[in-house]
Motif scaffolding. Structure first.
Motif, PDB file in Angstrom:
ATOM      1  N   VAL A 108       0.859  -1.188   0.000  1.00 23.11           N
ATOM      2  CA  VAL A 108       0.000   0.000   0.000  1.00 23.11           C
ATOM      3  C   VAL A 108       0.895   1.238   0.000  1.00 23.11           C
ATOM      4  CG1 VAL A 108      -2.032   1.092   1.004  1.00 23.11           C
ATOM      5  CG2 VAL A 108      -1.459  -1.240   1.637  1.00 23.11           C
ATOM      6  N   PHE A 109       0.603   2.139  -0.899  1.00 18.72           N
ATOM      7  CA  PHE A 109       1.357   3.382  -1.016  1.00 18.72           C
ATOM      8  C   PHE A 109       0.440   4.569  -0.726  1.00 18.72           C
ATOM      9  CE2 PHE A 109       3.766   0.375  -3.491  1.00 18.72           C
ATOM     10  CZ  PHE A 109       5.083   0.761  -3.333  1.00 18.72           C
ATOM     11  N   ALA A 110       1.052   5.728  -0.579  1.00 18.20           N
ATOM     12  CA  ALA A 110       0.287   6.981  -0.541  1.00 18.20           C
ATOM     13  C   ALA A 110       0.814   7.847  -1.670  1.00 18.20           C
ATOM     14  CB  ALA A 110       0.473   7.694   0.789  1.00 18.20           C
ATOM     15  N   HIS A 111      -0.091   8.513  -2.353  1.00 20.25           N
ATOM     16  CA  HIS A 111       0.296   9.390  -3.460  1.00 20.25           C
ATOM     17  C   HIS A 111      -0.434  10.718  -3.296  1.00 20.25           C
ATOM     18  CE1 HIS A 111       1.834  10.352  -7.408  1.00 20.25           C
ATOM     19  NE2 HIS A 111       2.326   9.134  -7.538  1.00 20.25           N
ATOM     20  N   ASP A 112       0.303  11.772  -3.558  1.00 20.72           N
ATOM     21  CA  ASP A 112      -0.227  13.123  -3.349  1.00 20.72           C
ATOM     22  C   ASP A 112      -0.576  13.768  -4.692  1.00 20.72           C
ATOM     23  OD1 ASP A 112      -0.580  15.679  -1.920  1.00 20.72           O
ATOM     24  OD2 ASP A 112       1.228  16.278  -3.001  1.00 20.72           O
ATOM     25  N   ILE A 113      -1.766  14.368  -4.794  1.00 21.19           N
ATOM     26  CA  ILE A 113      -2.094  15.132  -6.005  1.00 21.19           C
ATOM     27  C   ILE A 113      -2.530  16.559  -5.632  1.00 21.19           C
ATOM     28  CG2 ILE A 113      -2.671  13.090  -7.393  1.00 21.19           C
ATOM     29  CD1 ILE A 113      -5.651  14.152  -7.166  1.00 21.19           C
ATOM     30  N   SER A 114      -1.824  17.117  -4.639  1.00 23.20           N
ATOM     31  CA  SER A 114      -2.202  18.451  -4.150  1.00 23.20           C
ATOM     32  C   SER A 114      -2.098  19.538  -5.207  1.00 23.20           C
ATOM     33  CB  SER A 114      -1.312  18.835  -2.960  1.00 23.20           C
ATOM     34  OG  SER A 114      -1.611  18.017  -1.865  1.00 23.20           O
TER      35      SER A 114
END
Ligand SMILES: [Zn+2]
Length: 346
Positions: A108-114
């Motif tokens: 499981v990863f986290a990805h940012d699209i801020s």
């Protein structure tokens, strides 16, 4: 534990976590025993393999708000090959963070699209204490939305809450620590998102966790509650404050209570902790015995402090108190007070 369907289910849950759960770990963000897979972080080949894993999933974050499903009670995970991860909005944290491995081994990863700019963004809503607005991205399922974690936290499973809290804290740290604190050069994300390394001077920087003490100070049958200037009417909470460098938790409890309420505290104990990713705190719930009852507040720090009896706190929790509102669910103050009322602090 009303949500446990049977003693067998309760047993299975604690076995899955691989340890005996204390009552104290039932707090919101109390953790789910996620395997954080630290051994993969520094291994580029293993990291690439994890990203390419057919079952790898990703927590999406937009300006600190996780993507959630239509029911707003589960994270809306996306696959690692979803086109949104390649959109490359300027302002994104540009590498995924490895959060860990699910119990079946799926990464499981986290990805940012801020960096994404939603159409018709309500900037005023984003600035509120609890942001009520939701954002829907055109390439994601239409019932999914980015929503404020404070609004969702009590509805998520322990696993989703741990993933969301971790993702929010680490991604938030990357946003505010782009440049090397030693030489000022732009640093690079390393160790699967768990470090920043400076290419100019070689310094390593690690995600921050800021310790905060929050204390259940009692005297006989009463607990000490305070309110800060600007809080909604009727809102009281336990006193709290940041631990300072060079200080123990016990010293921080005694100093904060004396500074804010003028009360000397004798014995101090540890009760429970709670990661609180707003933006990067770790709350240490402590107990303390007041040596006196007379309150002298510091008006700069707090507006009012009062002793509240057990009976009055029960009335407040039931929504029946003439002026004290119940503590907010999900926060450790609510958890500690609830366990104090039920005599289940352990
Ligand atoms: Zn540097």
């Amino acid at each position: 534990m009303s949500e446990m369907r049977s003693p067998h289910a309760a047993l299975r849950n604690s076995e899955t976590a691989g340890r005996v759960m204390k009552n104290a770990e039932q707090v919101t963000f109390g953790g789910s025993g996620l395997n954080r897979a630290g051994h993969i972080r520094g291994d580029d080949a293993a990291l690439a393999q994890a990203q390419a894993h057919p079952d790898a999933a990703c927590v999406l974050l937009w300006r600190g708000k996780p993507l959630v499903n239509g029911g707003r009670d589960q994270l809306g995970l996306v696959r690692m090959n979803h086109p949104i991860l390649k959109a490359g909005y300027p302002g994104n944290v540009d590498r995924p963070v490895l959060l860990g491995l699910e119990d079946d081994g799926a990464p499981v990863f986290a990805h940012d699209i801020s960096g994404w700019e939603p159409e018709g963004l309500d900037a005023a809503a984003l600035g509120q204490f609890v942001d009520p607005s939701e954002q829907q991205h055109p390439s994601l399922p239409p019932d999914h939305a980015f929503a404020e974690l404070r609004r969702l936290m009590t509805r998520l499973s322990p696993r989703d809450a741990e993933l969301a809290a971790t993702a929010r804290a680490v991604i938030g740290w990357h946003h505010t620590h782009r440049f090397c604190a030693q030489c000022g050069a732009e640093s690079e994300i390393t160790q699967g998102g768990w470090q920043r390394t400076c290419p100019a001077c070689g310094a390593h920087h690690f995600p921050r966790t800021d310790p905060v003490v929050i204390m259940l100070i009692t005297h006989g049958d009463s607990v000490l509650m305070g309110r800060s200037p600007g809080w909604p009417q009727g809102m009281f909470s336990l006193l709290a404050g940041f631990v300072e460098p060079g200080e123990t938790l016990e010293a921080a409890v005694r100093r904060e209570v004396f500074e804010e309420a003028g009360i000397k505290v004798g014995q101090v104990g540890y009760l429970a902790s709670q990661p609180w990713p707003f933006p990067a705190s770790l709350m240490f719930g402590c107990s303390g015995e007041a040596l006196s009852r007379e309150i002298t507040i510091d008006p700069v720090e707090i507006e009012e402090a009062i002793w509240v009896t057990r009976a009055d706190m029960m009335a407040a929790f039931a929504g029946d108190h003439p002026f004290i509102k119940p503590a907010r669910r999900g926060a450790i103050a609510h958890f500690l007070l609830q366990n104090w009322l039920a005599d289940t602090l352990d």
